[in-house]
Design a protein around this motif. Structure first.
Motif, PDB file in Angstrom:
ATOM      1  N   ARG A 161       0.830  -1.207   0.000  1.00 49.84           N
ATOM      2  CA  ARG A 161       0.000   0.000   0.000  1.00 49.84           C
ATOM      3  C   ARG A 161       0.866   1.259   0.000  1.00 49.84           C
ATOM      4  N   ALA A 162       2.016   1.184   0.686  1.00 43.53           N
ATOM      5  CA  ALA A 162       2.913   2.339   0.735  1.00 43.53           C
ATOM      6  C   ALA A 162       3.743   2.474  -0.535  1.00 43.53           C
ATOM      7  N   LEU A 163       4.136   1.351  -1.133  1.00 40.58           N
ATOM      8  CA  LEU A 163       5.060   1.387  -2.261  1.00 40.58           C
ATOM      9  C   LEU A 163       4.380   1.523  -3.620  1.00 40.58           C
ATOM     10  N   THR A 164       3.127   1.148  -3.724  1.00 38.83           N
ATOM     11  CA  THR A 164       2.459   1.142  -5.027  1.00 38.83           C
ATOM     12  C   THR A 164       2.511   2.500  -5.740  1.00 38.83           C
ATOM     13  N   PRO A 165       2.287   3.641  -5.046  1.00 39.89           N
ATOM     14  CA  PRO A 165       2.390   4.913  -5.765  1.00 39.89           C
ATOM     15  C   PRO A 165       3.759   5.150  -6.399  1.00 39.89           C
ATOM     16  N   ILE A 166       4.812   4.665  -5.744  1.00 39.68           N
ATOM     17  CA  ILE A 166       6.158   4.853  -6.298  1.00 39.68           C
ATOM     18  C   ILE A 166       6.316   4.086  -7.605  1.00 39.68           C
ATOM     19  N   PRO A 177       3.400  14.538 -11.012  1.00 39.42           N
ATOM     20  CA  PRO A 177       2.579  15.597 -10.392  1.00 39.42           C
ATOM     21  C   PRO A 177       3.484  16.725  -9.889  1.00 39.42           C
ATOM     22  N   PRO A 178       2.897  17.941  -9.663  1.00 34.11           N
ATOM     23  CA  PRO A 178       3.721  19.047  -9.150  1.00 34.11           C
ATOM     24  C   PRO A 178       4.293  18.744  -7.769  1.00 34.11           C
ATOM     25  N   PHE A 179       3.567  17.993  -6.958  1.00 34.16           N
ATOM     26  CA  PHE A 179       4.083  17.550  -5.665  1.00 34.16           C
ATOM     27  C   PHE A 179       3.328  16.283  -5.260  1.00 34.16           C
ATOM     28  N   LEU A 180       3.917  15.509  -4.331  1.00 36.02           N
ATOM     29  CA  LEU A 180       3.295  14.264  -3.882  1.00 36.02           C
ATOM     30  C   LEU A 180       2.251  14.533  -2.822  1.00 36.02           C
ATOM     31  N   ASP A 181       1.160  13.798  -2.906  1.00 40.85           N
ATOM     32  CA  ASP A 181       0.090  13.935  -1.924  1.00 40.85           C
ATOM     33  C   ASP A 181       0.626  13.606  -0.529  1.00 40.85           C
ATOM     34  N   PRO A 182       0.269  14.398   0.483  1.00 39.50           N
ATOM     35  CA  PRO A 182       0.762  14.142   1.849  1.00 39.50           C
ATOM     36  C   PRO A 182       0.427  12.757   2.371  1.00 39.50           C
ATOM     37  N   SER A 183      -0.690  12.164   1.908  1.00 36.77           N
ATOM     38  CA  SER A 183      -1.033  10.816   2.387  1.00 36.77           C
ATOM     39  C   SER A 183      -0.013   9.789   1.911  1.00 36.77           C
ATOM     40  N   ILE A 184       0.530   9.982   0.696  1.00 36.48           N
ATOM     41  CA  ILE A 184       1.573   9.077   0.190  1.00 36.48           C
ATOM     42  C   ILE A 184       2.821   9.191   1.054  1.00 36.48           C
ATOM     43  N   ILE A 185       3.171  10.429   1.395  1.00 38.29           N
ATOM     44  CA  ILE A 185       4.355  10.652   2.225  1.00 38.29           C
ATOM     45  C   ILE A 185       4.174  10.006   3.593  1.00 38.29           C
ATOM     46  N   GLN A 186       2.967  10.138   4.155  1.00 37.17           N
ATOM     47  CA  GLN A 186       2.713   9.579   5.486  1.00 37.17           C
ATOM     48  C   GLN A 186       2.836   8.057   5.473  1.00 37.17           C
ATOM     49  N   GLN A 187       2.309   7.424   4.419  1.00 39.50           N
ATOM     50  CA  GLN A 187       2.409   5.961   4.332  1.00 39.50           C
ATOM     51  C   GLN A 187       3.873   5.514   4.239  1.00 39.50           C
ATOM     52  N   LEU A 188       4.670   6.253   3.482  1.00 38.70           N
ATOM     53  CA  LEU A 188       6.093   5.917   3.389  1.00 38.70           C
ATOM     54  C   LEU A 188       6.801   6.179   4.712  1.00 38.70           C
ATOM     55  N   ALA A 189       6.429   7.281   5.386  1.00 40.13           N
ATOM     56  CA  ALA A 189       7.059   7.596   6.671  1.00 40.13           C
ATOM     57  C   ALA A 189       6.779   6.512   7.702  1.00 40.13           C
ATOM     58  N   ASP A 190       5.645   5.822   7.557  1.00 36.95           N
ATOM     59  CA  ASP A 190       5.291   4.743   8.482  1.00 36.95           C
ATOM     60  C   ASP A 190       6.061   3.455   8.198  1.00 36.95           C
ATOM     61  N   LYS A 191       6.749   3.393   7.066  1.00 38.49           N
ATOM     62  CA  LYS A 191       7.520   2.201   6.695  1.00 38.49           C
ATOM     63  C   LYS A 191       9.006   2.567   6.676  1.00 38.49           C
ATOM     64  N   ASN A 207      11.301  23.940   0.568  1.00 40.19           N
ATOM     65  CA  ASN A 207      11.294  24.680   1.833  1.00 40.19           C
ATOM     66  C   ASN A 207       9.915  24.783   2.469  1.00 40.19           C
ATOM     67  N   ARG A 208       8.873  24.326   1.766  1.00 45.01           N
ATOM     68  CA  ARG A 208       7.530  24.327   2.342  1.00 45.01           C
ATOM     69  C   ARG A 208       7.141  22.949   2.889  1.00 45.01           C
ATOM     70  N   GLY A 209       8.043  22.016   2.756  1.00 40.20           N
ATOM     71  CA  GLY A 209       7.768  20.679   3.268  1.00 40.20           C
ATOM     72  C   GLY A 209       7.090  19.766   2.284  1.00 40.20           C
ATOM     73  N   ASP A 210       6.966  20.194   1.012  1.00 40.02           N
ATOM     74  CA  ASP A 210       6.376  19.351  -0.027  1.00 40.02           C
ATOM     75  C   ASP A 210       7.468  18.581  -0.768  1.00 40.02           C
ATOM     76  N   TYR A 211       7.124  17.362  -1.167  1.00 38.64           N
ATOM     77  CA  TYR A 211       8.045  16.588  -2.009  1.00 38.64           C
ATOM     78  C   TYR A 211       7.721  16.886  -3.470  1.00 38.64           C
ATOM     79  N   ILE A 212       8.686  17.475  -4.176  1.00 39.71           N
ATOM     80  CA  ILE A 212       8.495  17.869  -5.571  1.00 39.71           C
ATOM     81  C   ILE A 212       9.534  17.185  -6.442  1.00 39.71           C
ATOM     82  N   PHE A 213       9.222  17.034  -7.736  1.00 36.08           N
ATOM     83  CA  PHE A 213      10.155  16.440  -8.681  1.00 36.08           C
ATOM     84  C   PHE A 213      11.054  17.525  -9.259  1.00 36.08           C
TER      85      PHE A 213
END
Length: 526
Positions: A161-166, A177-191, A207-213
């Protein structure tokens, strides 16, 4: 269900023997045939058992029929004489005697393991370290931090569930996407260990705490991201197969956290030696080098075609931040060679040279030129010497300063008549200590010295008293891969003691590098 790991042997090439001789679906009959071939070795390795003057040809033939087993004989001191008979050679030192006993103990353990599983119901054989084929993705760490032995299926479900978006984000051609959804980040942070995968694919924290490409700035960066994406998808697919099928591989991996899996296949005969050593993606830098080599070769070909345009190519060289150079290969003309000589000697150029391959294949003495200039190449990381005669080789080695930051060093000869003959009489291991002392950061080493021994040894390099090779005192703690053209069993065992991080070894076994009538050839003084 039983597992046949064969992964815990430090000297015996158990993985190679199993892979070469045991077929899935024919395990029992193949093990029977293997035991039949190995049984004579069991008896000749037992202490106190009288040894025959030579091995029966039938015994040797059985081993020949079983790949990777014949060369076991040389590890125990049995070597072919000039008539082709396998005769026993006494150990030349107490250390070699101890090493032979260690190998014999491992062999008997291996033989007993074969017998134990012979009558069991075997449906899976593990012959390689699970999750060891990844060089970018920290697969082993991720598995150990997230999967529990008794909860493999449910832990894998949670990880998917955490890795599938990757998986989708790393597919070529998929819009980012312009940035990753925070829910995706949270699932990865839990693993544990998974959030750190994102920078490998170009996804970083702003610098805003978003994961961007972030777009790759260089072709090397693009290549590394692609390689990381390919590894990740391979890892994901491997986990899916385990989840949907047998978990035996995962169970074995999790239940053996402290096993020393680093095994050197020490029975690669000369016929199996590779001609060119290739690094196995030892780091991100190595991934980039594969792509760079293609660019380098193309540059070299274009260089030869347009070598008359010296002023233009001088400008190209002057503007290259890092320079790889090949001298003496592919029938390089005198004009091109002299161009390199001139420009690499310039003070603003020499420090940018990072990779150098020198060859005397076409009679130019590039070795002498290198010996007089190598001290100026202070950023050199890769050096290959081809068909360099001994006098030039010694000048080159003596021109280096200690702690030179080379990470790859090679010396090889295209044929015996191409400079290898200039090393006649050289005792085994003559230059190893000097090379190890000069280049402590080596990770890849290719030493293809020939055994050129006739009636006498060289009088310039004198063997220590009662020794059959030049000893090594310096250990290389970074070396992971080495190729040796020829070596004796005694020297091989001595060498391995000084390479604690070695992962890949290729070599051919020979008798000691001594004249036939040398007093130590048969250990008569021991």
């Amino acid at each position: 269900m039983a597992v046949l790991p064969f992964l815990t042997y430090k000297i015996l090439p158990s993985q190679t023997i199993i892979r070469e001789n045991i077929r899935l679906g024919h395990v029992k009959e193949d093990i029977d045939a293997l035991i039949h071939a190995l049984t004579p070795i069991l008896f000749i390795t037992k202490s106190g058992v009288p040894r025959p003057p030579f091995l029966d040809p039938g015994v040797v033939q059985h081993l020949i029929d079983k790949p990777a087993t014949l060369n076991l004989l040389q590890l125990f001191g049995w070597v072919p004489n000039n008539r082709g008979d396998y005769v026993f050679i006494n150990a030349n030192s107490p250390e070699e005697t101890n090493q032979r006993e260690k190998i014999a103990n491992e062999f008997r353990q291996f033989y007993d393991e074969l017998k134990k599983i012979k009558g069991q119901d075997i449906s899976s054989i593990i012959t390689t370290r699970p999750f060891s084929s990844y060089h970018i993705i920290p697969a082993e760490t991720i598995i150990r931090d997230n999967i529990r032995v008794g909860s493999i299926k449910e832990d894998l479900d949670s990880m998917f569930r955490a890795l599938t978006p990757i998986v989708y984000l790393t597919k070529p051609g998929v819009p980012k996407p312009p940035f990753l959804d925070p829910s995706i980040i949270q699932q990865l942070a839990d693993k544990p260990g998974t959030l750190n995968l994102l920078p490998l694919f170009g996804c970083t924290l702003n610098n805003r705490g978003d994961y961007i490409f972030v777009d790759a700035n260089r072709s090397e960066d693009s290549a590394l991201r692609e390689a990381a994406g390919n590894e990740f998808r391979q890892f994901y697919d491997e986990l899916k197969k385990i989840k949907n099928g047998s978990s035996i591989v995962m169970e074995y991996f999790l239940n053996h956290p402290n096993n020393n899996f680093s095994q050197v296949d020490t029975c690669l005969g000369a016929q199996q030696m590779v001609d060119i050593l290739t690094t196995k993606n030892l780091s991100l830098e190595d991934q980039a080098r594969e792509l760079q080599d293609t660019v380098d070769n193309l540059f070299h070909e274009v260089f030869n075609i347009f070598s008359n345009l010296n002023s233009r190519f001088a400008a190209i060289v002057n503007n290259m931040p890092l320079i790889p150079v090949y001298l003496g290969l592919n029938a390089m003309s005198i004009t091109v060679t002299e161009f390199y000589y001139t420009h690499l000697s310039q003070s603003n150029i020499c420090h940018r040279l990072i990779s150098l391959c020198i060859s005397n294949e076409f009679a130019f003495d590039n070795g002498l030129w290198l010996a007089s200039h190598v001290s100026t190449f202070n950023n050199l990381r890769h050096l290959s010497l081809i068909d360099i005669k001994r006098s030039s080789f010694e000048l080159i080695i003596n021109a280096f300063s200690p702690n030179t930051p080379l990470i790859m060093f090679a010396i090889r000869f295209s044929t015996y008549s191409r400079a290898a003959y200039t090393f006649v009489g050289m005792p085994e291991g003559a230059y190893y200590e000097q090379i190890f002392h000069l280049f402590p950061f080596l990770r890849v080493c290719d030493l293809r010295f020939w055994r050129c021994i006739y009636d006498t040894l060289d009088n310039q390099i004198v063997l220590p008293f009662d020794e059959v090779f030049m000893p090594i005192e310096t250990s290389l703690f970074n070396l992971q891969s080495i190729v040796i053209r020829e070596c004796s069993p005694a020297f091989l065992l001595h060498l391995l003691e000084h390479l604690p991080q070695l992962q890949d070894l290729s070599f051919g076994l020979t008798t000691p590098w001594l004249p036939d009538k040398h007093p130590l050839m048969n250990g008569v003084n021991k």
